[in-house]
Design a protein around this motif. Structure first.
Motif, PDB file in Angstrom:
ATOM      1  N   UNK A 148       0.906  -1.121  -0.035  1.00 24.50           N
ATOM      2  CA  UNK A 148      -0.010  -0.146   0.043  1.00 24.50           C
ATOM      3  C   UNK A 148       0.698   1.500  -0.133  1.00 24.50           C
ATOM      4  N   UNK A 149       1.870   1.304   0.887  1.00 28.43           N
ATOM      5  CA  UNK A 149       2.584   2.285   0.908  1.00 28.43           C
ATOM      6  C   UNK A 149       3.458   2.616  -0.272  1.00 28.43           C
ATOM      7  N   UNK A 150       3.971   1.570  -1.086  1.00 27.92           N
ATOM      8  CA  UNK A 150       4.579   1.817  -2.444  1.00 27.92           C
ATOM      9  C   UNK A 150       3.652   2.416  -3.231  1.00 27.92           C
ATOM     10  N   UNK A 151       2.394   1.866  -3.354  1.00 29.43           N
ATOM     11  CA  UNK A 151       1.438   2.390  -4.439  1.00 29.43           C
ATOM     12  C   UNK A 151       1.096   3.709  -4.061  1.00 29.43           C
ATOM     13  N   UNK A 152       0.986   3.988  -2.669  1.00 26.74           N
ATOM     14  CA  UNK A 152       0.294   5.510  -2.295  1.00 26.74           C
ATOM     15  C   UNK A 152       1.445   6.274  -2.892  1.00 26.74           C
ATOM     16  N   UNK A 153       2.745   6.123  -2.612  1.00 27.88           N
ATOM     17  CA  UNK A 153       3.970   7.079  -2.650  1.00 27.88           C
ATOM     18  C   UNK A 153       3.999   7.302  -4.200  1.00 27.88           C
ATOM     19  N   UNK A 154       3.313   6.384  -4.928  1.00 29.32           N
ATOM     20  CA  UNK A 154       3.633   6.422  -6.561  1.00 29.32           C
ATOM     21  C   UNK A 154       2.209   7.146  -7.079  1.00 29.32           C
ATOM     22  N   UNK A 155       1.417   7.342  -6.263  1.00 28.22           N
ATOM     23  CA  UNK A 155       0.091   7.825  -6.683  1.00 28.22           C
ATOM     24  C   UNK A 155      -0.575   6.761  -7.521  1.00 28.22           C
ATOM     25  N   UNK A 156      -0.652   5.671  -7.071  1.00 28.78           N
ATOM     26  CA  UNK A 156      -1.460   4.509  -7.896  1.00 28.78           C
ATOM     27  C   UNK A 156      -2.701   4.029  -7.019  1.00 28.78           C
ATOM     28  N   UNK A 157      -3.898   4.013  -7.813  1.00 25.20           N
ATOM     29  CA  UNK A 157      -5.122   3.722  -7.051  1.00 25.20           C
ATOM     30  C   UNK A 157      -5.143   2.267  -7.207  1.00 25.20           C
ATOM     31  N   UNK A 158      -5.575   1.530  -6.370  1.00 25.63           N
ATOM     32  CA  UNK A 158      -5.730  -0.165  -6.328  1.00 25.63           C
ATOM     33  C   UNK A 158      -6.947  -0.646  -5.528  1.00 25.63           C
ATOM     34  N   UNK A 159      -7.152  -1.744  -5.588  1.00 27.92           N
ATOM     35  CA  UNK A 159      -8.156  -2.481  -4.972  1.00 27.92           C
ATOM     36  C   UNK A 159      -7.422  -3.730  -4.350  1.00 27.92           C
ATOM     37  N   UNK A 160      -7.605  -4.049  -2.999  1.00 30.64           N
ATOM     38  CA  UNK A 160      -6.897  -5.235  -2.468  1.00 30.64           C
ATOM     39  C   UNK A 160      -7.970  -6.396  -2.373  1.00 30.64           C
ATOM     40  N   UNK A 161      -7.557  -7.442  -2.637  1.00 32.35           N
ATOM     41  CA  UNK A 161      -8.489  -8.683  -2.741  1.00 32.35           C
ATOM     42  C   UNK A 161      -7.527  -9.766  -1.759  1.00 32.35           C
ATOM     43  N   UNK A 162      -8.275 -10.336  -0.817  1.00 29.44           N
ATOM     44  CA  UNK A 162      -7.647 -11.035   0.165  1.00 29.44           C
ATOM     45  C   UNK A 162      -8.478 -12.374   0.464  1.00 29.44           C
ATOM     46  N   UNK A 163      -7.625 -13.363   0.553  1.00 27.43           N
ATOM     47  CA  UNK A 163      -8.298 -14.760   1.083  1.00 27.43           C
ATOM     48  C   UNK A 163      -7.283 -15.514   1.897  1.00 27.43           C
ATOM     49  N   UNK A 164      -8.023 -16.495   2.436  1.00 24.22           N
ATOM     50  CA  UNK A 164      -7.117 -17.527   3.173  1.00 24.22           C
ATOM     51  C   UNK A 164      -7.082 -18.815   2.607  1.00 24.22           C
ATOM     52  N   UNK A 165      -6.089 -19.516   2.404  1.00 26.10           N
ATOM     53  CA  UNK A 165      -6.187 -20.529   1.911  1.00 26.10           C
ATOM     54  C   UNK A 165      -5.904 -21.931   2.763  1.00 26.10           C
ATOM     55  N   UNK A 166      -6.106 -21.670   4.045  1.00 25.22           N
ATOM     56  CA  UNK A 166      -5.817 -22.678   5.056  1.00 25.22           C
ATOM     57  C   UNK A 166      -4.470 -23.267   5.064  1.00 25.22           C
ATOM     58  N   UNK A 167      -4.379 -24.347   6.325  1.00 24.35           N
ATOM     59  CA  UNK A 167      -3.146 -24.743   5.968  1.00 24.35           C
ATOM     60  C   UNK A 167      -3.022 -26.383   6.247  1.00 24.35           C
ATOM     61  N   UNK A 168      -2.105 -27.311   6.572  1.00 27.70           N
ATOM     62  CA  UNK A 168      -2.290 -28.667   6.399  1.00 27.70           C
ATOM     63  C   UNK A 168      -3.397 -29.241   7.254  1.00 27.70           C
TER      64      UNK A 168
END
Ligand code: HAM
Length: 404
Positions: A148-168
């Protein structure tokens, strides 16, 4: 005429190379602020490295590798991504035996034999970060907030997608439930998904076929079948992101194209660059170090696709920096060169090698993107002074050479 290969571009354009360096500079500064240090690994590795990490059933390894036998009869390939090489280096250099957390960043060219189109190249650049030895979900949050900080510093808009893939603990059980669901829809799913059902069933969830997607809307969701540990961590992660004002979409079909992930998986998407909209992707890979013969070490990382950002980066208004030195008199060239070389030890300096008039030097200083144009003419030689113009605030002054 010999031309570059399809999907492989030169970066020649002045604007593009300025953007490219500005991106590397900005991302490097922020990665260092987060405690990461630079690592470089080879572009050519043993093919087995990617088969074992990215996974044989992935498109990247199955269809897109630049793989060949070298003159020593070794099965090698150009790296399609950076994580596997960094993990190999981490294990090979016995960093897995140290107790401390290791945070490494890299940038460089990656190679995938994909069908070239806008935003999808065969040779492209990634900037990536990999963190080893930290299982705390605060690290997951830190890496996402760093992107986020990198994109903000560069003035880039974004959407963040998030998921959990579980574990063993929870993934194998979920996989069985999903296989059962796919079995009861076997007639209706595409040929690719039939194949995925046998090789890597969760990859069906991001199938591009719209009919398959209609079916998978009713598929069991891993998010609702996470074990207690994964569930607690995922909730903790979303809480931290909430506290830091970063909004996200939970996308239960986000499975990523590489097989090494567990738990947190994320992608940053831009709506401003067309179909190839993923500008960064990453996640946790707690089992990978072990798969590559290291000691079990939790790990998480991400990579940003640099080419996809090029048209989104907002450059700072003035990029002027450093000095331009010019002589207006043949006799002053040597001294201008000498003072310029001294200044070069600390600052960015361009030196004009020919005696020219003031207008020509000012033009050259402007072209070199210098902040100061420093001139030595006959008068300055006589008075042992330098004439300086600040090209940002347009002020002019004359100062003694000894003071410079
Ligand atoms: P990836 O999602 O395959 O992840 O790639 C990361 C980014 O590289 C993508 O989001 C995209 O911006 C860019 N990219 C991928 N393929 C191409 C292409 N053909 N042309 C242009 N840009 C492309 C990885 O590579 C993982 N190693 C990320 C990671 C690091 N996970 C953990 N640590």
């Amino acid at each position: 005429m010999i031309r570059s290969l399809r999907g492989m571009n030169d970066t020649l354009d002045i604007d593009d190379s300025a953007r490219f360096s500005y991106f590397i500079q900005t991302a490097t500064r922020i990665a260092k602020n987060y405690g990461f240090r630079f690592i470089e690994t080879p572009q050519l590795e043993e093919t087995a490295l990617f088969k074992r990490s990215v996974g044989e059933s992935s498109d990247i390894v199955g269809k897109e590798m630049y793989q060949f036998t070298d003159k020593g009869d070794n099965d090698v390939c150009l790296r399609p991504e950076g994580t596997a090489g960094v993990v190999r280096a981490f294990v090979q250099n016995k960093y897995d035996r140290q107790e401390t957390v290791q945070r490494l960043f890299y940038h460089g060219t990656m190679f995938r034999y994909e069908r070239p189109q806008k935003g999808r190249l065969r040779q492209f650049h990634q900037f990536g970060c990999e963190s080893f030895g930290e299982a705390n979900v605060l690290e997951d949050a830190s890496l996402i907030l760093m992107v986020r900080d990198i994109f903000n510093a560069l003035g880039i808009n974004f959407t963040l997608k998030l998921n959990s893939l579980g574990d063993s603990n929870c993934m194998p059980q979920y996989r069985d439930t999903l296989i059962e669901f796919l079995g009861s829809n076997e007639e209706d799913i595409c040929e690719d998904c039939k194949r995925r059902k046998a090789t890597n069933p969760i990859r069906v969830l991001d199938c591009k076929n719209s009919h398959c997607q209609e079916i998978y809307a009713d598929a069991p969701k891993l998010m609702q079948n996470l074990c207690e540990g994964c569930d607690t961590d995922f909730k903790a992660l979303t809480n931290i992101l909430d506290e830091h004002g970063l909004s996200y979409e939970i996308d239960t079909h986000l499975v990523r194209g590489l097989d090494y992930y567990s738990k947190t998986a994320f992608e940053f998407i831009s709506t401003e660059i067309g179909a190839q909209s993923a500008i960064a992707g990453g996640g946790r890979y707690d089992r990978l170090v072990e798969f590559l013969d290291g000691r079990p070490t939790p790990a998480i990382g991400f990579a940003i696709g640099i080419e996809r950002l090029m048209e989104l980066i907002k450059m700072p208004e003035t990029s002027r920096e450093g000095y331009y030195f010019g002589a207006m008199d043949e006799n002053a060239i040597n001294l201008a060169y000498k003072i310029g070389m001294k200044k070069r030890q600390r600052d960015k300096v361009t030196i004009g090698y020919k005696a020219r008039n003031l207008k020509a030097h000012l033009k050259a200083a402007d072209k070199a993107d210098a902040q100061y144009c420093v001139i030595l003419g006959e008068n300055e030689l006589k008075n042992k002074t330098l004439w300086i113009k600040d090209l940002v605030d347009k002020t002019e002054s004359e100062i003694p050479q000894s003071e410079f």
